[in-house]
Scaffold this active site. Structure first.
Site, PDB file in Angstrom:
ATOM      1  N   ASN A  11     -33.302 -31.430  55.424  1.00 23.57           N
ATOM      2  CA  ASN A  11     -32.715 -32.619  56.050  1.00 23.57           C
ATOM      3  C   ASN A  11     -32.003 -32.154  57.310  1.00 23.57           C
ATOM      4  O   ASN A  11     -30.934 -31.570  57.237  1.00 23.57           O
ATOM      5  CB  ASN A  11     -31.734 -33.261  55.049  1.00 23.57           C
ATOM      6  CG  ASN A  11     -30.946 -34.395  55.665  1.00 23.57           C
ATOM      7  OD1 ASN A  11     -31.261 -34.867  56.756  1.00 23.57           O
ATOM      8  ND2 ASN A  11     -29.904 -34.851  54.958  1.00 23.57           N
ATOM      9  N   LYS A  13     -30.682 -33.886  59.589  1.00 20.77           N
ATOM     10  CA  LYS A  13     -29.599 -34.792  60.017  1.00 20.77           C
ATOM     11  C   LYS A  13     -29.734 -35.067  61.520  1.00 20.77           C
ATOM     12  O   LYS A  13     -30.851 -35.109  62.020  1.00 20.77           O
ATOM     13  CB  LYS A  13     -28.239 -34.203  59.632  1.00 20.77           C
ATOM     14  CG  LYS A  13     -28.203 -33.825  58.137  1.00 20.77           C
ATOM     15  CD  LYS A  13     -26.860 -33.507  57.619  1.00 20.77           C
ATOM     16  CE  LYS A  13     -26.981 -33.150  56.143  1.00 20.77           C
ATOM     17  NZ  LYS A  13     -25.704 -32.893  55.515  1.00 20.77           N
ATOM     18  N   HIS A  98     -28.428 -41.244  51.320  1.00 17.41           N
ATOM     19  CA  HIS A  98     -27.686 -39.983  51.478  1.00 17.41           C
ATOM     20  C   HIS A  98     -26.190 -40.297  51.521  1.00 17.41           C
ATOM     21  O   HIS A  98     -25.780 -41.338  52.019  1.00 17.41           O
ATOM     22  CB  HIS A  98     -28.138 -39.297  52.771  1.00 17.41           C
ATOM     23  CG  HIS A  98     -27.584 -37.922  52.907  1.00 17.41           C
ATOM     24  ND1 HIS A  98     -26.305 -37.693  53.376  1.00 17.41           N
ATOM     25  CD2 HIS A  98     -28.098 -36.716  52.592  1.00 17.41           C
ATOM     26  CE1 HIS A  98     -26.072 -36.383  53.353  1.00 17.41           C
ATOM     27  NE2 HIS A  98     -27.143 -35.769  52.877  1.00 17.41           N
ATOM     28  N   GLU A 100     -23.935 -39.368  53.395  1.00 18.07           N
ATOM     29  CA  GLU A 100     -23.415 -39.675  54.735  1.00 18.07           C
ATOM     30  C   GLU A 100     -23.729 -41.118  55.106  1.00 18.07           C
ATOM     31  O   GLU A 100     -22.952 -41.765  55.806  1.00 18.07           O
ATOM     32  CB  GLU A 100     -23.987 -38.682  55.756  1.00 18.07           C
ATOM     33  CG  GLU A 100     -23.319 -37.319  55.607  1.00 18.07           C
ATOM     34  CD  GLU A 100     -24.202 -36.130  55.932  1.00 18.07           C
ATOM     35  OE1 GLU A 100     -25.234 -36.300  56.607  1.00 18.07           O
ATOM     36  OE2 GLU A 100     -23.847 -35.012  55.505  1.00 18.07           O
ATOM     37  N   GLU A 170     -26.505 -34.625  44.805  1.00 25.13           N
ATOM     38  CA  GLU A 170     -25.746 -33.968  45.860  1.00 25.13           C
ATOM     39  C   GLU A 170     -24.268 -34.269  45.685  1.00 25.13           C
ATOM     40  O   GLU A 170     -23.789 -35.318  46.145  1.00 25.13           O
ATOM     41  CB  GLU A 170     -26.203 -34.471  47.233  1.00 25.13           C
ATOM     42  CG  GLU A 170     -27.652 -34.177  47.537  1.00 25.13           C
ATOM     43  CD  GLU A 170     -27.890 -34.065  49.038  1.00 25.13           C
ATOM     44  OE1 GLU A 170     -28.351 -33.020  49.471  1.00 25.13           O
ATOM     45  OE2 GLU A 170     -27.573 -35.024  49.755  1.00 25.13           O
ATOM     46  N   GLY A 176     -22.172 -29.509  53.183  1.00 29.50           N
ATOM     47  CA  GLY A 176     -21.671 -29.003  54.454  1.00 29.50           C
ATOM     48  C   GLY A 176     -20.311 -28.318  54.349  1.00 29.50           C
ATOM     49  O   GLY A 176     -19.666 -28.064  55.354  1.00 29.50           O
ATOM     50  N   SER A 216     -24.884 -27.273  50.300  1.00 28.55           N
ATOM     51  CA  SER A 216     -24.698 -25.861  50.666  1.00 28.55           C
ATOM     52  C   SER A 216     -25.682 -24.919  49.973  1.00 28.55           C
ATOM     53  O   SER A 216     -25.307 -23.827  49.555  1.00 28.55           O
ATOM     54  CB  SER A 216     -23.246 -25.429  50.401  1.00 28.55           C
ATOM     55  OG  SER A 216     -22.354 -26.232  51.153  1.00 28.55           O
TER      56      SER A 216
HETATM   57  P1  PGA Z   1     -25.906 -28.984  53.368  1.00 22.17           P
HETATM   58  O1  PGA Z   1     -26.386 -30.513  53.324  1.00 22.17           O
HETATM   59  O2  PGA Z   1     -27.024 -28.145  52.847  1.00 22.17           O
HETATM   60  O3  PGA Z   1     -25.611 -28.726  54.817  1.00 22.17           O
HETATM   61  O4  PGA Z   1     -24.680 -28.887  52.509  1.00 22.17           O
HETATM   62  C1  PGA Z   1     -27.147 -30.995  52.258  1.00 22.17           C
HETATM   63  C2  PGA Z   1     -27.454 -32.453  52.469  1.00 22.17           C
HETATM   64  O5  PGA Z   1     -26.603 -33.179  52.963  1.00 22.17           O
HETATM   65  O6  PGA Z   1     -28.565 -32.930  52.143  1.00 22.17           O
END
Ligand code: PGA
Length: 255
Positions: A11, A13, A98, A100, A170, A176, A216
């Site tokens: 992803n 983003k 997601h 976010e 998640e 992140g 992460s």
């Molecule tokens: P990350 O994000 O690997 O940067 O923690 C995962 C995600 O949001 O799908």
């Protein structure tokens, strides 16, 4: 029981221009263009989909995904993208809900339900994201949170539809942040999700469903996480922006 093929999705983003995307994908094709032990999906931003789609024409094992879509087929929805527009670019997967999107764009379980339905109707495979926040983990209400997200997000769905959905667990506190759920914590949540699906739908459908872990994921922790029996893949954010890192995750997790 048929083994579930691992699915690893990147992803990106809101990262990578078309030019940057071309460089990353060319590197990935060199590294993993023939890797068949996992399903590999790249989810660039909308503006890079066409460029990435063109490059992926030359390989069969890396598929294209989008990060979001609108549930309507067309209409007055300024700034939105429909499933048909994605299909035209050979997009096969779409991330839905997601954290976010839930947090910054106020997507709720009802919206996610409609988007998931629309994706399936358009023959896009939805990657539906669920997960608890840090306060919810600390208050030990995470099971309730996941249950509600599944219950409301999947209201009105059939057994057959469920089996076509990919879920991504998640935990919001791990996205992140560099903090990863421990393999045991992640496995516990994945088992809980599968059990909840088996109770609401059939155990056959729940057994088929693939559940990715996200938050992460890095080359160093991928193997341990993905060796757990109910962790069927990974949704990778930051570490998917670098060809070497993403390749290492895929190889460490699957070989
Ligand atoms: P990350 O994000 O690997 O940067 O923690 C995962 C995600 O949001 O799908």
């Amino acid at each position: 029981m048929i083994p579930r093929k691992k699915i690893i999705a990147g992803n990106w983003k809101m990262n990578k221009t078309q030019a940057e995307a071309r460089i990353l994908v060319a590197d990935l094709i060199q590294e993993i263009g023939r890797f068949d032990d996992a399903e590999i999906v790249l989810c660039p931003p909308f503006t890079a989909l066409a460029a990435v789609s063109e490059l992926l024409n030359s390989v069969t094992n890396i598929r294209l995904g989008a990060q979001n879509m609108h549930e309507a087929a067309s209409g007055a929805y300024t700034g939105e993208i429909s499933a048909g527009m994605l299909r035209e670019l050979y997009v096969r997967y779409v991330i839905i809900g997601h954290s976010e999107r839930r947090q910054y764009f106020h997507e709720d379980n009802a919206t996610i339900n409609r988007k998931t339905k629309a994706a399936l109707a358009a023959e896009l495979r939805p990657i539906v994201c669920i997960g608890e926040t840090l306060p919810e983990r600390e208050a030990d209400t995470w099971k309730k949170v996941l249950e509600t997200q599944l219950h409301e997000g999947l209201a009105g769905f059939t057994d057959k539809e469920i089996a076509d959905i990919i879920f991504a667990y998640e935990p919001v506190w791990a996205i992140g942040t560099g903090k990863t759920a421990s393999p045991a914590q992640a496995e516990e949540a994945h088992q809980f999700i599968r059990k909840t699906l088996a109770n609401r739908f059939s155990s056959a459908a729940a057994e088929k469903v693939r559940i990715q872990y996200g938050g992460s994921v890095k080359p160093e922790n991928a193997k341990e996480l993905l060796s757990k029996p109910d962790i069927d893949g990974a949704l990778v954010g930051g570490a998917s922006l670098d060809a070497r890192g993403f390749t290492a995750i895929i190889k460490n997790a699957c070989l």
